[in-house]
Design an enzyme around this catalytic site. Structure first.
Site, PDB file in Angstrom:
ATOM      1  N   LYS A   1      96.287  72.011  40.618  1.00 52.02           N
ATOM      2  CA  LYS A   1      94.804  71.870  41.017  1.00 52.02           C
ATOM      3  C   LYS A   1      94.288  72.152  42.329  1.00 52.02           C
ATOM      4  O   LYS A   1      93.077  72.313  42.651  1.00 52.02           O
ATOM      5  CB  LYS A   1      94.190  70.489  40.574  1.00 52.02           C
ATOM      6  CG  LYS A   1      94.521  70.064  38.951  1.00 52.02           C
ATOM      7  CD  LYS A   1      93.606  69.720  38.110  1.00 52.02           C
ATOM      8  CE  LYS A   1      94.151  69.370  36.740  1.00 52.02           C
ATOM      9  NZ  LYS A   1      93.189  69.219  35.748  1.00 52.02           N
TER      10      LYS A   1
ATOM     11  N   ASN B   1      89.364  60.768  22.776  1.00 50.33           N
ATOM     12  CA  ASN B   1      90.589  60.042  23.511  1.00 50.33           C
ATOM     13  C   ASN B   1      90.101  58.688  23.756  1.00 50.33           C
ATOM     14  O   ASN B   1      89.058  58.190  23.627  1.00 50.33           O
ATOM     15  CB  ASN B   1      91.093  60.708  24.478  1.00 50.33           C
ATOM     16  CG  ASN B   1      90.351  60.759  25.788  1.00 50.33           C
ATOM     17  OD1 ASN B   1      89.715  59.688  26.244  1.00 50.33           O
ATOM     18  ND2 ASN B   1      90.040  61.870  26.114  1.00 50.33           N
TER      19      ASN B   1
ATOM     20  N   LYS C   1      78.221  68.773   8.005  1.00 47.26           N
ATOM     21  CA  LYS C   1      79.361  68.318   7.624  1.00 47.26           C
ATOM     22  C   LYS C   1      80.456  69.068   6.771  1.00 47.26           C
ATOM     23  O   LYS C   1      80.157  69.333   5.768  1.00 47.26           O
ATOM     24  CB  LYS C   1      79.176  66.841   7.060  1.00 47.26           C
ATOM     25  CG  LYS C   1      80.531  65.901   7.148  1.00 47.26           C
ATOM     26  CD  LYS C   1      80.167  64.736   6.469  1.00 47.26           C
ATOM     27  CE  LYS C   1      81.350  63.856   6.067  1.00 47.26           C
ATOM     28  NZ  LYS C   1      81.011  62.898   5.252  1.00 47.26           N
TER      29      LYS C   1
ATOM     30  N   ASP D   1      91.175  68.821  26.627  1.00 45.58           N
ATOM     31  CA  ASP D   1      91.659  69.907  27.008  1.00 45.58           C
ATOM     32  C   ASP D   1      91.016  71.020  26.213  1.00 45.58           C
ATOM     33  O   ASP D   1      90.903  72.141  26.508  1.00 45.58           O
ATOM     34  CB  ASP D   1      93.248  69.967  26.922  1.00 45.58           C
ATOM     35  CG  ASP D   1      93.773  69.313  27.903  1.00 45.58           C
ATOM     36  OD1 ASP D   1      93.075  69.053  29.331  1.00 45.58           O
ATOM     37  OD2 ASP D   1      94.761  68.540  27.841  1.00 45.58           O
TER      38      ASP D   1
ATOM     39  N   ASP E   1      88.322  73.606  33.160  1.00 45.23           N
ATOM     40  CA  ASP E   1      88.783  72.645  34.169  1.00 45.23           C
ATOM     41  C   ASP E   1      88.107  72.241  34.898  1.00 45.23           C
ATOM     42  O   ASP E   1      87.877  72.815  36.031  1.00 45.23           O
ATOM     43  CB  ASP E   1      90.193  72.954  34.447  1.00 45.23           C
ATOM     44  CG  ASP E   1      90.945  71.876  35.131  1.00 45.23           C
ATOM     45  OD1 ASP E   1      90.336  71.019  36.093  1.00 45.23           O
ATOM     46  OD2 ASP E   1      92.311  71.439  35.140  1.00 45.23           O
ATOM     47  N   ILE E   2      87.177  71.066  35.150  1.00 44.87           N
ATOM     48  CA  ILE E   2      86.187  70.710  36.124  1.00 44.87           C
ATOM     49  C   ILE E   2      86.604  70.578  37.418  1.00 44.87           C
ATOM     50  O   ILE E   2      86.241  71.109  38.434  1.00 44.87           O
ATOM     51  CB  ILE E   2      85.579  69.569  35.555  1.00 44.87           C
ATOM     52  CG1 ILE E   2      85.039  69.635  34.171  1.00 44.87           C
ATOM     53  CG2 ILE E   2      84.293  68.993  36.587  1.00 44.87           C
ATOM     54  CD1 ILE E   2      84.451  68.535  33.203  1.00 44.87           C
TER      55      ILE E   2
END
Ligand code: C5P
Length: 408
Positions: free
Chosen positions: A351, A216, A295, A285, A314-315
């Site tokens: 969370k 991202n 490849k 995610d 999910d850290i």
């Protein structure tokens, strides 16, 4: 948005004692002036053998003082006049001989005299040693360094590396920008002294095959700014960084990782060893269920390859669920494209953390400025547009306050 110069109106005496590193002092002077400081240069006789007062006068815009007998001082008390108004004396380079003089409280030359005559409670003394590695390692020098530190001076560096004499080792003076940053840090309030903070930053990269992956636009700048601000505030900082090319802030321990699982595996053993955990990383995610070893190739059918995605750990949620005795105080980030407040509030619940910091992802990715909203159980506080470093310092202030006030 450009923020206020970091050393605006700070009054600094820049002292030079004799050493080849005097050539770096000209650059340092420029950096200090550029950062808004008002700098008075004082040189020892030996320093004038390496660089001329003319250069330093031109760069500081003030006549350089070398001798305590300088008749330009109306009352002939340069050592008093120059130190009463100063916020700090920075001696760069500080030679082995100069440090020895300071350790003994000698006042043979104006620069040493200044250091002795400064008001201890108001005017800090920072020394940037520069010398040959054998001189640095000599027990006499080490004894003197320990003594000046006991007497309240701060020693910046030295660094290891190539030396002017051709040898390699400890004793190089820090670079101009490093010294400027040390001075900037020196003036920050030590709100996290004695505390430790673990920070994740940057994107993660989830491999599809050996050449492609999912990632991202996170630049890591906010997390790196936070690591710097926390270190400036006196914290012990560990930064777990995804793939970004940002320099490591000074005094920050960095662990580089690539994927979300690596980030998880790096964070989990560290979490119980830190007081505070801040998850600024934009963790992917999902990841491809299995990364191809070769490849992926077009097969001529016109159909793109199908690959399955699985969810990443999910850290932040995992750390927030650690047993109380192992759990650091947790802060999350929410980078959203819309409905920031609603999403931030949801995340706070989901969370199970005390504080979440919201920002609009597309508006801030890669930029040097940002705008934050801090959301907790009681409400929200907006931090208006400013540089990421300015916001990070403000966030450090808020975190320090809330950490100290946390329910036991
Ligand atoms: O909604 P999301 O789960 O992306 O919440 C973002 C917050 O959670 C950020 O603080 C981010 O660093 C953290 N996070 C995490 N591990 C994940 C996903 C998000 O630590 N796998």
């Amino acid at each position: 948005m450009s923020s206020q110069p970091e050393l605006l109106n700070r009054r600094i005496v820049l002292g030079l004692s004799g050493g080849v590193a005097c050539y770096k002092a000209a650059d340092l002077l420029r950096e200090l002036v550029r950062a808004g400081a008002r700098v008075q240069v004082v040189m020892t006789e030996a320093a004038t053998q390496f660089i001329t007062p003319v250069t330093m006068q031109a760069l500081s815009g003030e006549p350089v003082v070398v001798s305590q007998w300088d008749a330009r001082e109306p009352n002939n008390m340069a050592h008093i006049n120059l130190t009463r108004a100063a916020d700090a004396i920075l001696v760069a380079p500080a030679s082995a001989d100069f440090i020895a003089q300071i350790a003994q409280g000698r006042a043979d030359e104006l620069l040493a005299l200044l250091c002795l005559a400064r008001p201890l409670s108001r005017c800090a003394l920072l020394l940037a040693p520069a010398m040959n590695r054998e001189m640095w390692a000599h027990p006499a020098t080490q004894r003197n360094v320990a003594q000046v530190q006991r007497d309240g001076a701060f020693v910046l560096g030295p660094a290891a590396g190539d030396q002017a004499c051709g040898e390699i080792g400890d004793g190089r003076m820090l670079e101009a920008i490093e010294l400027r940053d040390e001075l900037v840090a020196f003036f920050q309030p030590k709100l996290l002294a004695g505390r430790s903070i673990l920070i994740t930053a940057g994107p993660t990269f989830e491999a599809i095959d050996p050449v492609r992956g999912i990632t991202n636009h996170s630049s890591g700048k906010m997390g790196f700014a936070l690591a710097r601000a926390a270190a400036e505030a006196g914290a012990r900082v560990t930064l777990v960084a995804g793939p970004v090319h940002l320099p490591t802030p000074r005094h920050v321990r960095r662990i580089d990782v690539t994927s979300a699982r690596q980030m998880h595996d790096a964070v989990l053993p560290q979490a119980p060893r830190h007081d505070i955990f801040v998850a600024t990383a934009a963790v992917a995610d999902w990841r491809p269920a299995s990364a191809g070893e070769e490849k992926l190739k077009k097969d001529g059918s016109g159909r793109p390859p199908a690959f399955e995605l699985v969810e990443n750990p999910d850290i932040l949620a995992t750390v927030a669920r650690l047993p109380p005795e192992q759990r650091p105080w947790c802060v999350g980030f929410a980078a959203e494209s819309h409905d920031l407040l609603r999403h931030a509030r949801e995340k706070l619940q989901r969370k199970g953390i005390p504080l979440i910091v919201g920002n609009l992802g597309p508006a801030t990715f890669g930029r040097d400025d940002n705008q934050l909203v801090l959301v907790d159980a009681h409400g929200e506080v907006e931090l208006p547009v400013a540089s990421k470093l300015t916001l990070a310092r403000e966030l450090v202030r808020v975190m320090a306050e809330r950490y100290e006030a946390r329910a036991a």
